[in-house]
Design a protein around this motif. Sequence first.
Motif, PDB file in Angstrom:
ATOM      1  N   THR A  43       0.821  -1.213   0.000  1.00  0.00           N
ATOM      2  CA  THR A  43       0.000   0.000   0.000  1.00  0.00           C
ATOM      3  C   THR A  43       0.855   1.263   0.000  1.00  0.00           C
ATOM      4  O   THR A  43       0.464   2.285  -0.559  1.00  0.00           O
ATOM      5  CB  THR A  43      -0.958  -0.035   1.208  1.00  0.00           C
ATOM      6  OG1 THR A  43      -1.899  -1.088   0.980  1.00  0.00           O
ATOM      7  CG2 THR A  43      -1.719   1.276   1.367  1.00  0.00           C
ATOM      8  N   SER A  44       2.047   1.198   0.578  1.00  0.00           N
ATOM      9  CA  SER A  44       2.888   2.401   0.604  1.00  0.00           C
ATOM     10  C   SER A  44       3.334   2.816  -0.788  1.00  0.00           C
ATOM     11  O   SER A  44       3.780   3.942  -0.980  1.00  0.00           O
ATOM     12  CB  SER A  44       4.102   2.182   1.511  1.00  0.00           C
ATOM     13  OG  SER A  44       4.956   1.228   0.932  1.00  0.00           O
ATOM     14  N   ALA A  99       0.284   5.517  -3.974  1.00  0.00           N
ATOM     15  CA  ALA A  99       0.114   6.931  -4.340  1.00  0.00           C
ATOM     16  C   ALA A  99       1.319   7.383  -5.156  1.00  0.00           C
ATOM     17  O   ALA A  99       2.457   7.217  -4.726  1.00  0.00           O
ATOM     18  CB  ALA A  99      -0.028   7.781  -3.082  1.00  0.00           C
ATOM     19  N   LEU A 118      -3.282  10.430  -4.425  1.00  0.00           N
ATOM     20  CA  LEU A 118      -3.937   9.184  -4.043  1.00  0.00           C
ATOM     21  C   LEU A 118      -4.590   8.534  -5.251  1.00  0.00           C
ATOM     22  O   LEU A 118      -5.137   9.202  -6.116  1.00  0.00           O
ATOM     23  CB  LEU A 118      -5.003   9.447  -2.983  1.00  0.00           C
ATOM     24  CG  LEU A 118      -4.530  10.038  -1.658  1.00  0.00           C
ATOM     25  CD1 LEU A 118      -5.712  10.168  -0.683  1.00  0.00           C
ATOM     26  CD2 LEU A 118      -3.429   9.192  -1.030  1.00  0.00           C
ATOM     27  N   GLN A 178      -7.712   4.599  -2.834  1.00  0.00           N
ATOM     28  CA  GLN A 178      -7.327   5.260  -1.577  1.00  0.00           C
ATOM     29  C   GLN A 178      -8.267   6.428  -1.279  1.00  0.00           C
ATOM     30  O   GLN A 178      -8.702   6.639  -0.151  1.00  0.00           O
ATOM     31  CB  GLN A 178      -5.887   5.769  -1.679  1.00  0.00           C
ATOM     32  CG  GLN A 178      -4.861   4.651  -1.792  1.00  0.00           C
ATOM     33  CD  GLN A 178      -3.476   5.183  -2.126  1.00  0.00           C
ATOM     34  OE1 GLN A 178      -3.287   5.825  -3.158  1.00  0.00           O
ATOM     35  NE2 GLN A 178      -2.512   4.931  -1.246  1.00  0.00           N
ATOM     36  N   LEU A 231     -10.944   7.066   1.918  1.00  0.00           N
ATOM     37  CA  LEU A 231     -10.979   8.304   2.685  1.00  0.00           C
ATOM     38  C   LEU A 231     -12.391   8.891   2.695  1.00  0.00           C
ATOM     39  O   LEU A 231     -12.931   9.242   3.745  1.00  0.00           O
ATOM     40  CB  LEU A 231     -10.024   9.275   1.989  1.00  0.00           C
ATOM     41  CG  LEU A 231      -9.259  10.240   2.834  1.00  0.00           C
ATOM     42  CD1 LEU A 231      -7.805   9.786   2.902  1.00  0.00           C
ATOM     43  CD2 LEU A 231      -9.305  11.605   2.178  1.00  0.00           C
ATOM     44  N   PRO A 287      -4.215  -0.951   5.145  1.00  0.00           N
ATOM     45  CA  PRO A 287      -3.294  -1.324   4.057  1.00  0.00           C
ATOM     46  C   PRO A 287      -3.607  -2.706   3.491  1.00  0.00           C
ATOM     47  O   PRO A 287      -3.565  -2.904   2.264  1.00  0.00           O
ATOM     48  CB  PRO A 287      -1.917  -1.294   4.734  1.00  0.00           C
ATOM     49  CG  PRO A 287      -2.071  -0.359   5.883  1.00  0.00           C
ATOM     50  CD  PRO A 287      -3.481  -0.582   6.385  1.00  0.00           C
ATOM     51  N   ILE A 304      -6.802  -2.533   1.372  1.00  0.00           N
ATOM     52  CA  ILE A 304      -6.573  -1.878   0.086  1.00  0.00           C
ATOM     53  C   ILE A 304      -5.886  -2.839  -0.887  1.00  0.00           C
ATOM     54  O   ILE A 304      -6.217  -2.886  -2.077  1.00  0.00           O
ATOM     55  CB  ILE A 304      -5.780  -0.555   0.287  1.00  0.00           C
ATOM     56  CG1 ILE A 304      -6.707   0.479   0.934  1.00  0.00           C
ATOM     57  CG2 ILE A 304      -5.205  -0.048  -1.028  1.00  0.00           C
ATOM     58  CD1 ILE A 304      -6.083   1.831   1.201  1.00  0.00           C
TER      59      ILE A 304
END
Lengths: 455, 160
Positions: free
Chosen positions: B77-78, B81, B86, B90, B94, B106, B109
């Motif tokens: 997940t890191s 973006a 995003l 993501q 939000l 994470p 996702i």
Amino acid sequence: MELRKNYFADVRKDDLHEVGQPRPRSDSPGHVTGKTAFFADRNFPGMLHLKMVRSPHHHARIRSIDTSEAEKHPGVVKVLTAKDVPHNVYTILILIQIGPEDETVLADGKVRWKGEAVVAVLAETERAAQEAAAKVKVDYEVLPAVFDMEEALKPGAPLVNEYHGRNYYLYDSGECRKVRFGDVEAGFAGADHILEQSYQSSPIEHAPTETTGCVVVPEGNDRFTCYTNTQAMFFTLDNASIILQMPGSKLHFVGGTVGGGFGGKVDVIVEPIAILGAKLTGRPVSFIYSREEEMQISSPRAAEKVVIKDGVMKDGRIIARKVTGYTDAGAYSRHSPYGAQKGAGHYPGPYTIPNVWIDTYCVYTNRTPSSAMRGFGVTIGDFALEVQMDRLARLIGMDPLEFRFINAYRDGDMKAHRQPTEGAALIECMQEASRAANWPVAEKYMAMSSYVKGA
Amino acid sequence: MAKVPVQFTLNGSEKAEFIDSGTTLLNALRDKVGDTSPKGGCHQGTCGACSVIIDGELRLSCLTLAETCNGTAITTTSGLAEGGVLQPLQRAFLDTFATQCGFCTPGMIMAAKVLLDHTPNPSRDEVVEALSGNICRCTGYEPIIQAVLTAARANSQNAA
Ligand code: FES
Ligand code: FES
């Protein structure tokens, strides 16, 4: 979102700018990018891993502990027992003068529940700590154990906790918290019907996705930084200060990011021993519960038993309520004396009853110590009370919602524990619930008000 | 203990580490490579918080040995973006309040991304099925399901 502005319109300035508007959470961007730093995301060079040796017995005397083999295990740096802990006997609520201190950081001479921490092993790797922990030899003399609250209260039951000297918490009011209001026996004598029922619940585990833990770093300035997922930062800092006999100014707690808590992370369990490990080794220490520990070791919601006896009139008024509540603290107090006390104030429910008699006991058993969880002390009580309300309504052949309107508390009513009711909104909530659930009630109930006299 | 070399790409960049044989991919990513976006909620394959994508497939990194990942392409997940912008998935998490504590996020996702990569317009049932290996203790799942459906709509609008 729909806001019903007709309720309380005459007593409220209609200046709501934020309520009813979606606002982004400030922490979400970190969550969706994986950037949020949970305590276990901190990694430090030379970090040691702490693993606990735990009691396999519910109740046992410790004859001896032999850590020599564990100490020789490759990778082991330090092995801690009770004598290493400066102030080993503590209780969390001592900060607000609720004692006695009744729990050991590491067991000293006795274990009182299955899973109790006995020896802490610090090693270079998690695996080495685990393997060495398995080499600690503890010689136990198994004692009779008690798991049922009513059994624990009988004369001759095994004594769970010597610091109390009895299997219940001694309040300043005696063996239980008491509420006495009106004359409950006279109420029963005049009632059209009496209904007595008992309700029981099991312990419930919070099961947060992130397990309990902390990472402690000894800093160059003689302070310790503790990254933790506690829900109770200052409680934890102050209790750690007492347990370690270390001024609070030496402790720097970093937290606030909790991977699910639900009340399960308010006990002071991992931090003091991890800080002690960091102090005695001079190295960073990580102590993270395994999933198994989270489920078995961390405090659950207490098991409760609630016995409710109500006197009710044919016209729907409850005129007397007698409740005996039991909270299973397990082997140690933690937050349970407070939970049981909350129950005492809460058991009349949001209803105005002229004659009330309540006793709530906080009982010690050889079960996993229980503690806080979302509305502890009242949630199980609410379950019991509302089931009881439905049964009472059925008993007198009344609609269960109308029955609640008749008994709902309103502003100015005196509650059984002598707090006048203020800001009640039960009637309005029920009116809205009646509409939302399409459960119609008679017009006179829809015209009632929590705060307008006579309505 | 003898060290084993492993080499893979992580979110497009080359990584090479010497690890202890038997190290899980989860621990290798978190402790060696320094990507802490996969979370360890159970270390026994039951919570899904450690989910990553290996060569396009969803995997539990706590049950995957790092040494078996040689030559693979790993996504976490890191790495989603790009340039701080995003991705729709993501964004949708939000906007629909699909995160509370964020610990499961994470992994959620990752599971959702693999679903949408294979099935751009999933039904609600398909979303539920795709997320069924991931535990969330906070949200009650509904906002997460809505997030994935919202992201699917956003993707198809972008494609159109
Ligand atoms: S940490 Fe891998 S499934 Fe829970
Ligand atoms: S948001 Fe907390 S576990 Fe899902």
